[in-house]
Design an enzyme around this catalytic site. Structure first.
Site, short mmCIF file in Angstrom:
data_model
loop_
_atom_site.label_atom_id
_atom_site.label_comp_id
_atom_site.label_asym_id
_atom_site.label_seq_id
_atom_site.Cartn_x
_atom_site.Cartn_y
_atom_site.Cartn_z
N GLY A 169 97.30 25.15 35.66
CA GLY A 169 97.96 26.13 34.98
C GLY A 169 97.34 26.16 33.44
CB SER A 170 99.35 26.60 30.40
OG SER A 170 100.17 27.50 30.97
CB THR A 171 96.50 21.58 31.30
OG1 THR A 171 96.10 21.99 32.81
CG2 THR A 171 97.67 21.05 31.18
CG PHE A 172 91.48 25.91 33.42
CD1 PHE A 172 90.55 24.94 33.85
CD2 PHE A 172 90.75 27.05 33.32
CE1 PHE A 172 89.41 25.05 34.09
CE2 PHE A 172 89.62 27.50 33.42
CZ PHE A 172 88.80 26.48 34.12
CE LYS A 173 97.52 29.88 29.32
NZ LYS A 173 98.87 29.82 29.16
#
Lengths: 483, 494
Positions: B223-227
């Protein structure tokens, strides 16, 4: 030592009466070792398993020592010129066997099996009985040539012994091989062990009479002397009986042993190599032929070719109606784990073989705990016994004695080969046991009797020729020696 | 008759010779392969014949050995015991008489049993002096306080989840927790009770699959942690050079080659937002477009530098995290916000946080600090090892700055610790067909002490089936656990 003459003066002795030394003291010295080695081994097992010298050490040592002593005295008295090695070698093997059987008695795993019995005391009893039988043989068999009279009775007895396991209600099928009989109240007996000796007597007696006919009347063909058709009779009969044993008792070992013994004796009696060729061909044909339809033999061959597969099958629920056993693979692991020097007395895990660990598979325990070195020593001891037997045959002066001695030694060698080879995965397993080492009354008794007979023959063979009767002209031939 | 007799003598000699040769073959040539055959029961017997060495955390053993039950026939003398088994199970694995060994117990089996060749001298000495063979110890890098914080946090949550904490400067694993867990003591023996306990733990009978090591062996869409990875790719490839440079991010943004708009969660200020703001509010449009603009290859290259697409050996194997290749622009856009095929283990995301915290240098994660012989002599020591450099120090500073904004005033405020700089990133990953299932809540973060050193980076993932769908957001569920873990490490440093 034994210028046994009755010469009138002390200055003279008769030529030719100077005999071979009796070697009884050599035997005694060797016997001391043959008793001491198992006693040390026994102490060693106790120390390894429970950190203390086993409480039975003294009684065990005295017991074995006493038995060996009795046997030795009997030899000294009744067969003074006997071969000095046979008794110590057999005693050593018997003693070591007792130690290993006692050692396996201590195994918790084996104790947990449903049909566990404390085997060592029984084996000690069998040993006492065996040595008793040995002494009886020496006392009552004054001359082995007496046995010649019983040639055809022997044949009959041997046949009865071989058929016994097949009698309904008497025979017992243990793990597929029908080579046992149950005697109510006494336990089970393996008549084949005794048949081995009785058959040797029969073959020796029969071949001694027929050897000339079998040897001389033959035609030459392709470098081989072919026997006449009618002379093929005996070998065909023995072959047929062996095949019948194989089919009905489903035991390859017994069958091979008897046929092999006959071929050896036939060859020795006739000095014709062609018999060996015939024998090999016939046994090959017989074994392959029977194996092609006998499922028990096929199972044994499969287990021999692929012990690991058999191990896997033994751990699964199979529905093929065959009893799969992991014994062979377990035995191979035991040998391998022993390595060169072994794990030491009492420190192996050969009890994983479970059933028959102390009888058919007893060599595996030696393999694991004494290693390659120990097993080689054991095999060489067997080799020595066979060698002394062959030497006895060479030294014997009468053809019956020669044949009997080579028959018994050859059978002994074949048995060791078949059993040890089976346990080491060299040939398919059979239901026989290592002489002297394995737990089992029949085996111990029969083999002590076998050693007794060999000792009797060797005594006759090595005994100095009887002194000529003192003749009136003895005075004429006396030798004058400086006094 | 003597000539054939002599021949028979030779024949008998040959029989004995054949047996001797066969015996040499068995007991010399094949001895080792038979002896070490894993199916040979003796191998198992030997393994359990002496007390096993211990696995240590902070000087204290988390394992032990006890004599097996005496009931019935048991040829295995000692069995393994575990202190606080469920908490440490993802670290130790198990060593069971009946079911074998896994993970650390299996990998370091040689040291623990004392069979390892590196203990040869010791073993020989024991043999000569008649002492029982003794196993060596495995000293781990774990931090008991951090592990406890992680496990208790997951347990309190009650769902499924995992936590991994690393020391960024070395790669030491400080915490490795998975929930639900199991007690390896419960099936360490080989009795019927052990078999029943083992059976109950199998996935077939317990759908929660307690024996799965989620920290290393389960991959989740990050999810957004990959940003954070996408931001790193933007900086490293020079697409943007500062946190506060306006990005070229239209709103709404239709993914290239499709007619689908990429949505943001709620009404957040994402149009042409700076990367700092985009990370603070977790703008899908901004990072999706960055990924799409950079393209599959550059994104993949950066992801691989962070450790994606390769297994890690800590030495316990961690499953490879996934960032696909051969994707089109829209798929790359989705992947760049941690959706589509992208999947990461908790360890992987902890590595991402740790590389940022360690000024762009990714250290190889490891959990075995030292192997000791039974008398505590060191046998082998693991030296920290650099795995790669996903960021230049300058770009790492920029990314740290952005991640700290997230915790100060963005989605990650639950992870704030007074007196310590904390940088982090939340994530809420969708999964299931049409996002039908509950999303995963993620949080990755690191703490930085006033002296500029970073003692801990952590990744937390929660798969909370019981929770209300709206409640699930990395900041709400995962950040408090990450905070407790970081605090445990930071407090130990003070």
């Amino acid at each position: 030592m034994s210028s046994s003459t009755n010469s009138p003066t002390h200055h003279t002795s008769t030529i030719g009466a100077i005999g071979a030394p009796s070697r009884r003291n050599t035997e005694l010295a060797l016997l001391v070792f043959a008793v001491a080695i198992p006693v040390f081994a026994y102490a060693n097992v106790g120390l390894a398993i429970s950190d203390q010298v086993p409480s039975g050490l003294l009684s065990y040592g005295l017991g074995l020592g006493l038995l060996a002593g009795v046997a030795h005295l009997a030899v000294r008295k009744f067969a003074p010129y006997a071969d000095p090695l046979l008794l110590p070698l057999a005693t050593l093997l018997n003693g070591l066997g007792l130690v290993v059987i006692w050692r396996l008695d201590q195994s918790k795993l084996l104790q947990s099996l449903p049909n566990f019995v404390t085997a060592a005391p029984r084996q000690l009893l069998y040993t006492a009985l065996g040595i008793g039988l040995f002494v009886v043989v020496l006392i009552f068999l004054k001359d082995h040539r007496v046995l010649q009279r019983y040639t055809y009775i022997s044949m009959f007895t041997a046949l009865v012994l071989l058929i016994l396991p097949l009698v309904p209600g008497l025979g017992a099928n243990i793990y597929g091989a029908k080579i046992w009989i149950n005697i109510p109240g006494l336990g089970s007996l393996q008549p084949g062990e005794f048949a081995k000796i009785v058959l040797a007597v029969f073959f020796a007696g029969y071949l001694m009479v027929k050897r000339d006919a079998l040897a001389l009347a033959s035609r030459r063909f392709m470098g081989l002397y072919l026997p006449r058709g009618r002379d093929l009779g005996p070998i065909l009969v023995v072959w047929a009986i062996s095949i019948l044993i194989l089919v009905f008792e489903t035991d390859l070992g017994t069958s091979l042993l008897f046929f092999g013994m006959f071929v050896i004796m036939l060859y020795v009696a006739t000095e014709r190599t062609s018999w060996i060729v015939f024998g090999l061909l016939m046994s090959a044909v017989g074994a392959v032929g029977v194996a092609s339809f006998e499922s028990h033999i096929q199972t044994r061959v499969q287990a021999w070719l692929n012990p690991m597969r058999e191990y896997e099958l033994s751990r699964q629920v199979t529905h093929d109606g065959i009893l799969h056993s992991d014994q062979l693979q377990q035995a191979l692991w035991a040998f391998g784990s022993g390595g060169t020097l072994g794990s030491g007395w009492g420190q192996g895990h050969s009890d994983l073989i479970r059933f028959a660990a102390n009888s058919d598979f007893v060599l595996a325990t030696f393999g694991e705990e004494l290693g390659l070195a120990g097993v080689m020593a054991i095999l060489l001891i067997y080799g020595l016994i066979v060698e002394r037997g062959v030497r006895t045959a060479l030294a014997a002066r009468d053809p019956f004695g020669k044949l009997l001695a080579i028959g018994l030694s050859g059978a002994f060698a074949l048995q060791v080969f078949v059993v040890a080879g089976g346990v080491m995965g060299l040939i398919p397993l059979t239901g026989m046991t290592m002489p002297f080492l394995a737990y089992g009354g029949s085996s111990v008794l029969a083999n002590w009797a076998l050693i007794g007979i060999l000792i009797r023959i060797s005594d006759t063979a090595r005994r100095p020729a009887p002194a000529p009767a003192s003749s009136p002209d003895a005075e004429m031939t006396q030798v004058v020696r400086p006094s | 008759m003597n000539k054939p007799l002599r021949r028979i003598a030779i024949f008998c000699g040959l029989l004995v010779l054949t047996l001797l040769l066969r015996d040499n073959y068995l007991q010399y040539v094949r001895a080792d392969s038979l002896k070490d055959d894993p199916k040979n029961r003796r191998v198992t017997i030997a393994r359990y014949a002496t007390p096993r060495g211990d696995i240590l955390v902070g000087g204290d053993p988390i394992t032990g050995s006890a004599e097996s039950s005496k009931s019935g026939v048991n040829d295995l003398k000692y069995k393994r015991t575990y202190k606080n088994g469920p908490m440490w199970a993802p670290v130790t694995g198990y060593a069971s008489q009946a079911f074998g060994a896994t993970q650390l117990e299996s990998i370091e089996d040689g040291i623990l049993t004392g069979d390892d060749d590196r203990l040869f001298f010791r073993k020989t000495l024991d043999m000569i002096t008649g002492k029982e063979q003794q196993g060596g110890n495995v000293v781990t890098t774990l931090n008991a306080a951090a592990q406890k914080a992680a496990f208790d946090g997951l347990k309190k949550r009650g769902g499924k989840g995992a936590v991994v904490a690393l020391e960024p400067s070395t790669g030491k694993i400080l915490a490795l927790a998975s929930y639900p867990s199991y007690d390896p003591s419960s099936f360490a023996g080989n009795t019927n009770d052990d078999a029943a306990a083992w059976k109950k733990l199998q996935k077939k009978y317990d759908p929660a699959d307690p024996m799965l090591n989620r920290a290393l062996r389960e991959t989740y869409p990050p999810g957004s942690t990959f940003k954070v990875v996408t931001a790193a790719a933007a900086l490293e490839n020079g697409k943007y050079t500062s946190a506060d440079e306006r990005t070229d991010s239209p709103l709404p943004w239709v993914m290239p080659g499709t007619t689908t708009e990429l949505k943001n969660e709620g009404n957040i200020p994402c149009e042409n937002a700076t990367m700092r703001v985009a990370l603070q509010y977790s703008c899908n449009t901004v990072f999706g477009k960055i990924g799409s603009d950079l393209g599959n290859d550059k994104m993949l290259e950066e992801a691989k530098k962070f450790g994606f697409d390769s297994e890690q050996f800590t030495p316990v194997r961690a499953t490879a995290s996934v960032f696909s290749d051969d994707m089109n622009k829209s798929q790359t856009a989705l992947s760049s916000i941690g959706q589509y095929n992208t999947a990461a283990t908790p360890l992987q995301m902890a590595m991402v946080a740790s590389a940022v915290a360690n000024d762009g240098k990714l250290m190889k994660p490891y959990m075995v600090d030292e192997l000791q012989s039974s008398n505590l002599d060191p046998v082998a020591k693991t030296e920290p090892e650099e795995l790669s450099r996903p960021l230049s120090p300058k770009n790492a500073q920029i990314l740290q700055d952005m991640m700290q904004t997230v915790v100060e005033k963005g989605t990650g405020t639950n992870a704030r610790i007074s007196g310590v700089e904390v940088g982090g990133k939340t994530g809420t990953a969708q999964h299931g067909v049409e996002n039908s299932e509950n999303p995963y809540a993620w949080f990755i973060s690191y703490a930085k002490l006033p002296d500029g050193s970073s003692p801990v980076a952590v990744a937390v993932v929660i798969e909370d089936e019981g929770a209300n769908r709206d409640d699930i957001s990395g900041g709400g569920l995962a950040a408090p656990i990450a905070k407790n873990v970081m605090e445990a490490v930071v407090n130990a440093k003070k």
